[in-house]
Motif scaffolding. Structure first.
Motif, PDB file in Angstrom:
ATOM      1  N   UNK A 282       4.391   2.842   8.186  1.00  0.00           N
ATOM      2  CA  UNK A 282       3.051   3.220   7.758  1.00  0.00           C
ATOM      3  C   UNK A 282       3.233   4.175   6.594  1.00  0.00           C
ATOM      4  N   UNK A 283       2.857   3.742   5.405  1.00  0.00           N
ATOM      5  CA  UNK A 283       3.055   4.568   4.212  1.00  0.00           C
ATOM      6  C   UNK A 283       1.820   5.420   3.934  1.00  0.00           C
ATOM      7  N   UNK A 284       2.062   6.723   3.754  1.00  0.00           N
ATOM      8  CA  UNK A 284       1.003   7.667   3.380  1.00  0.00           C
ATOM      9  C   UNK A 284       1.418   8.298   2.053  1.00  0.00           C
ATOM     10  N   UNK A 285       0.537   8.271   1.075  1.00  0.00           N
ATOM     11  CA  UNK A 285       0.861   8.802  -0.240  1.00  0.00           C
ATOM     12  C   UNK A 285       0.637  10.302  -0.332  1.00  0.00           C
TER      13      UNK A 285
ATOM     14  N   UNK B 250       2.460   3.819  17.655  1.00  0.00           N
ATOM     15  CA  UNK B 250       2.673   2.529  18.322  1.00  0.00           C
ATOM     16  C   UNK B 250       4.006   1.900  17.902  1.00  0.00           C
ATOM     17  N   UNK B 251       5.031   2.764  17.812  1.00  0.00           N
ATOM     18  CA  UNK B 251       6.362   2.293  17.472  1.00  0.00           C
ATOM     19  C   UNK B 251       6.644   2.143  15.995  1.00  0.00           C
ATOM     20  N   UNK B 252       5.654   2.364  15.149  1.00  0.00           N
ATOM     21  CA  UNK B 252       5.835   2.255  13.705  1.00  0.00           C
ATOM     22  C   UNK B 252       6.081   3.639  13.113  1.00  0.00           C
ATOM     23  N   UNK B 253       7.070   3.733  12.250  1.00  0.00           N
ATOM     24  CA  UNK B 253       7.394   5.004  11.632  1.00  0.00           C
ATOM     25  C   UNK B 253       6.492   5.291  10.439  1.00  0.00           C
ATOM     26  N   UNK B 254       6.302   6.582  10.172  1.00  0.00           N
ATOM     27  CA  UNK B 254       5.521   7.008   9.015  1.00  0.00           C
ATOM     28  C   UNK B 254       6.462   7.334   7.869  1.00  0.00           C
ATOM     29  N   UNK B 255       6.110   6.888   6.689  1.00  0.00           N
ATOM     30  CA  UNK B 255       6.865   7.175   5.466  1.00  0.00           C
ATOM     31  C   UNK B 255       5.936   7.885   4.478  1.00  0.00           C
ATOM     32  N   UNK B 256       6.376   9.045   3.960  1.00  0.00           N
ATOM     33  CA  UNK B 256       5.610   9.759   2.945  1.00  0.00           C
ATOM     34  C   UNK B 256       6.148   9.357   1.575  1.00  0.00           C
ATOM     35  N   UNK B 257       5.287   8.796   0.747  1.00  0.00           N
ATOM     36  CA  UNK B 257       5.657   8.352  -0.597  1.00  0.00           C
ATOM     37  C   UNK B 257       5.041   9.324  -1.601  1.00  0.00           C
ATOM     38  N   UNK B 258       5.878   9.960  -2.413  1.00  0.00           N
ATOM     39  CA  UNK B 258       5.431  11.056  -3.278  1.00  0.00           C
ATOM     40  C   UNK B 258       5.272  10.622  -4.725  1.00  0.00           C
TER      41      UNK B 258
ATOM     42  N   UNK C 151      -0.363   7.841 -10.851  1.00  0.00           N
ATOM     43  CA  UNK C 151       0.274   8.040  -9.555  1.00  0.00           C
ATOM     44  C   UNK C 151      -0.526   7.432  -8.430  1.00  0.00           C
ATOM     45  N   UNK C 152      -1.842   7.569  -8.491  1.00  0.00           N
ATOM     46  CA  UNK C 152      -2.691   6.988  -7.453  1.00  0.00           C
ATOM     47  C   UNK C 152      -2.538   5.472  -7.436  1.00  0.00           C
ATOM     48  N   UNK C 153      -2.570   4.850  -8.621  1.00  0.00           N
ATOM     49  CA  UNK C 153      -2.428   3.401  -8.686  1.00  0.00           C
ATOM     50  C   UNK C 153      -1.073   2.950  -8.152  1.00  0.00           C
ATOM     51  N   UNK C 154      -0.010   3.701  -8.465  1.00  0.00           N
ATOM     52  CA  UNK C 154       1.319   3.345  -7.974  1.00  0.00           C
ATOM     53  C   UNK C 154       1.382   3.414  -6.450  1.00  0.00           C
ATOM     54  N   UNK C 155       0.746   4.424  -5.892  1.00  0.00           N
ATOM     55  CA  UNK C 155       0.749   4.562  -4.439  1.00  0.00           C
ATOM     56  C   UNK C 155       0.011   3.391  -3.786  1.00  0.00           C
ATOM     57  N   UNK C 156      -1.123   3.014  -4.352  1.00  0.00           N
ATOM     58  CA  UNK C 156      -1.874   1.883  -3.805  1.00  0.00           C
ATOM     59  C   UNK C 156      -1.039   0.610  -3.905  1.00  0.00           C
ATOM     60  N   UNK C 157      -0.374   0.403  -5.050  1.00  0.00           N
ATOM     61  CA  UNK C 157       0.480  -0.769  -5.215  1.00  0.00           C
ATOM     62  C   UNK C 157       1.628  -0.776  -4.211  1.00  0.00           C
ATOM     63  N   UNK C 158       2.057   0.434  -3.804  1.00  0.00           N
ATOM     64  CA  UNK C 158       3.163   0.543  -2.860  1.00  0.00           C
ATOM     65  C   UNK C 158       2.716   0.335  -1.418  1.00  0.00           C
ATOM     66  N   UNK C 159       1.425   0.178  -1.201  1.00  0.00           N
ATOM     67  CA  UNK C 159       0.946  -0.174   0.125  1.00  0.00           C
ATOM     68  C   UNK C 159       0.602   0.984   1.032  1.00  0.00           C
ATOM     69  N   UNK C 160       0.239   2.139   0.461  1.00  0.00           N
ATOM     70  CA  UNK C 160      -0.137   3.264   1.319  1.00  0.00           C
ATOM     71  C   UNK C 160      -1.476   2.987   1.992  1.00  0.00           C
ATOM     72  N   UNK C 161      -1.699   3.655   3.125  1.00  0.00           N
ATOM     73  CA  UNK C 161      -2.965   3.517   3.840  1.00  0.00           C
ATOM     74  C   UNK C 161      -3.916   4.662   3.537  1.00  0.00           C
ATOM     75  N   UNK C 162      -3.410   5.729   2.917  1.00  0.00           N
ATOM     76  CA  UNK C 162      -4.216   6.878   2.525  1.00  0.00           C
ATOM     77  C   UNK C 162      -3.397   7.699   1.546  1.00  0.00           C
ATOM     78  N   UNK C 163      -4.084   8.554   0.796  1.00  0.00           N
ATOM     79  CA  UNK C 163      -3.440   9.442  -0.168  1.00  0.00           C
ATOM     80  C   UNK C 163      -3.921  10.859   0.098  1.00  0.00           C
ATOM     81  N   UNK C 164      -2.999  11.838   0.045  1.00  0.00           N
ATOM     82  CA  UNK C 164      -3.398  13.223   0.269  1.00  0.00           C
ATOM     83  C   UNK C 164      -2.559  14.180  -0.544  1.00  0.00           C
TER      84      UNK C 164
END
Length: 433
Positions: A68-71, A104-112, A125-138
């Motif tokens: 689960x990728x979070x930006x 639920x067994x899925x690991x979280x990955x923080x993409x910076x 940066x926002x567009x790159x994160x979306x392209x990378x498949x994040x589910x949210x950005x913070x």
């Protein structure tokens, strides 16, 4: 409305030069701070912080299945101490969730991505994160970045959780995917100052603000909040942004006007300089800071800061929840203190992970879940919930002062001092765009 004094440019006063917090750079983006694996080293720039803490800490949990990728879109260049805290808080949450089996067994990955306090870098940066498949950005600190990226978040229907970006421009009445998590909108932030002044019987304050977007917004908030309150704020002093500013004439002006308290939260880069000058020109007087990591204000001049410096936070530094969280944070991060930026970053990942566990990894469903849920987050000073347009609905920042130590064990590696709560704000009326 009071007369505004125009800025005066004088030689540089060499005190601590802080970057501009919560406000307004072509910065290269830096990808990949991954929670389960080694993280990429962030830019080492700039701000005069007590230690170099920009290298992201290692995390250890091994991923199982699709991550689960979070930006993390934050200003590692330009607002380095704030951004490093926010990023490391996000990494801590990811590591701890992963160590407990993930979501639920899925690991979280923080993409910076480094948004570099620059609108174009933030959008890229926002567009790159979306392209990378994040589910949210913070994690955004800069108002410049937030104002540029928030419309993109709305267009792409991607949850976007701000930390210290207080500009009103980040939210509109139609916003549904942008959320504040720590610093409320600029029009809301003068109310806690007035509350403290009235509680202390102070009737005359001096106001020094930076002559740019954030300072002007704060000045307008002071005028709207203080008028008719019985607390006089005299002539608001508009000063240029360092390094081209000597704050002596501005502090002398509020001293001559009889200020019993100096409100410097509208001039983040000048907080440290104003603090020292106020003690010289006025005497023992409280000077408000500007939602900055406390160690930035205290470490350069602890003898001056103790008993005189005060600031705001969305974290309750005196709570047991904060103490527990901070002790774990300092084991992960190279920072010497867990600021409220780190507490907010930790909370962002915690909330997004809960949403994914409840409704899956569709960003639209995550945003809907956030809007429908209230969160009691570890270390926070209040419950986090939102209006329909993403403003904090129950914000109650603390106003804290610096006192002599010792600090509770394991929470402060920045010196022999600690924090006391001066007042806990009444719930702030959410600003409606």
């Amino acid at each position: 409305m009071r007369k505004r004094i125009k800025p005066i440019l004088l030689p540089l006063l060499v005190v601590l030069a802080l970057v501009i917090a919560a406000c307004d750079g072509d910065g290269a983006t830096d990808t990949t701070a991954e929670a389960p694996t080694d993280t990429t080293e962030a830019p080492t720039d700039t701000t005069e912080a007590p230690t170099d803490t920009t290298a992201a800490p290692d995390t250890t949990a091994a991923p199982t299945g699709e991550t689960i990728k979070i930006g993390a879109l934050t200003d590692l260049t330009g607002f380095t101490p704030w951004a490093v805290n926010a990023r490391d808080g996000m990494l801590l949450a990811a590591e701890e969730i992963n160590a407990n089996g993930g979501v639920d067994g899925r690991m979280i990955e923080i993409v910076v991505q480094d948004s570099a306090n620059d609108a174009d870098a933030g959008i890229d940066g926002f567009e790159r994160l979306v392209e990378d498949g994040v589910v949210a950005v913070g994690g955004t600190i800069s108002s410049t970045v937030a104002a540029a990226a928030a419309p993109l978040a709305e267009q792409l229907q991607m949850p976007y959780l701000l930390v210290k970006a207080g500009t009103e421009a980040a939210l509109t009445a139609d916003s549904r995917y942008t959320f504040r998590t720590c610093l409320p909108a600029a029009p809301m932030v003068a109310a806690p100052v007035l509350q403290y002044a009235q509680e202390q019987g102070i009737t005359n304050v001096g106001v020094i603000v930076a002559d740019y977007a954030w300072g002007q917004s704060f000045a307008a908030a002071v005028e709207a909040t203080f008028d008719g309150s019985g607390v006089d704020y005299g002539e608001i002093q508009f000063a240029a942004v360092p390094p081209d500013t000597d704050f002596t004439p501005f502090v002398r002006a509020v001293a001559d006007a009889g200020a019993e308290m100096v409100i410097a939260t509208g001039h983040p880069p000048g907080s440290s300089a104003i603090l020292g000058l106020a003690q010289d020109l006025i005497g023992e007087v409280t000077v408000t800071g500007s939602w900055i990591p406390p160690d930035l204000a205290v470490v350069p001049q602890p003898d001056v800061a103790i008993g005189n410096y005060a600031d705001f936070a969305c974290a309750d530094y005196t709570s047991d929840g904060y103490a527990d969280l901070a002790a774990r944070y300092l084991e992960l991060s190279d920072n010497v203190l867990m600021s409220d930026d780190a507490v907010a970053g930790n909370g962002i990942v915690t909330m997004v992970a809960e949403a994914v566990g409840a409704v899956g990894d569709d960003p639209v469903a995550i945003a809907e879940y956030l809007h429908q849920t209230s969160f009691d987050l570890e270390g926070y000073a209040y419950t986090v919930s939102w209006t329909e347009w993403g403003e904090l609905a129950e914000a109650r920042p603390i106003f804290f002062g610096i006192t002599e130590g010792p600090a509770p064990e394991g929470v402060n590696e920045a010196g022999d001092w600690w924090i006391e709560v001066l007042t806990h704000s009444e719930p702030l009326e959410p600003y409606q765009p």
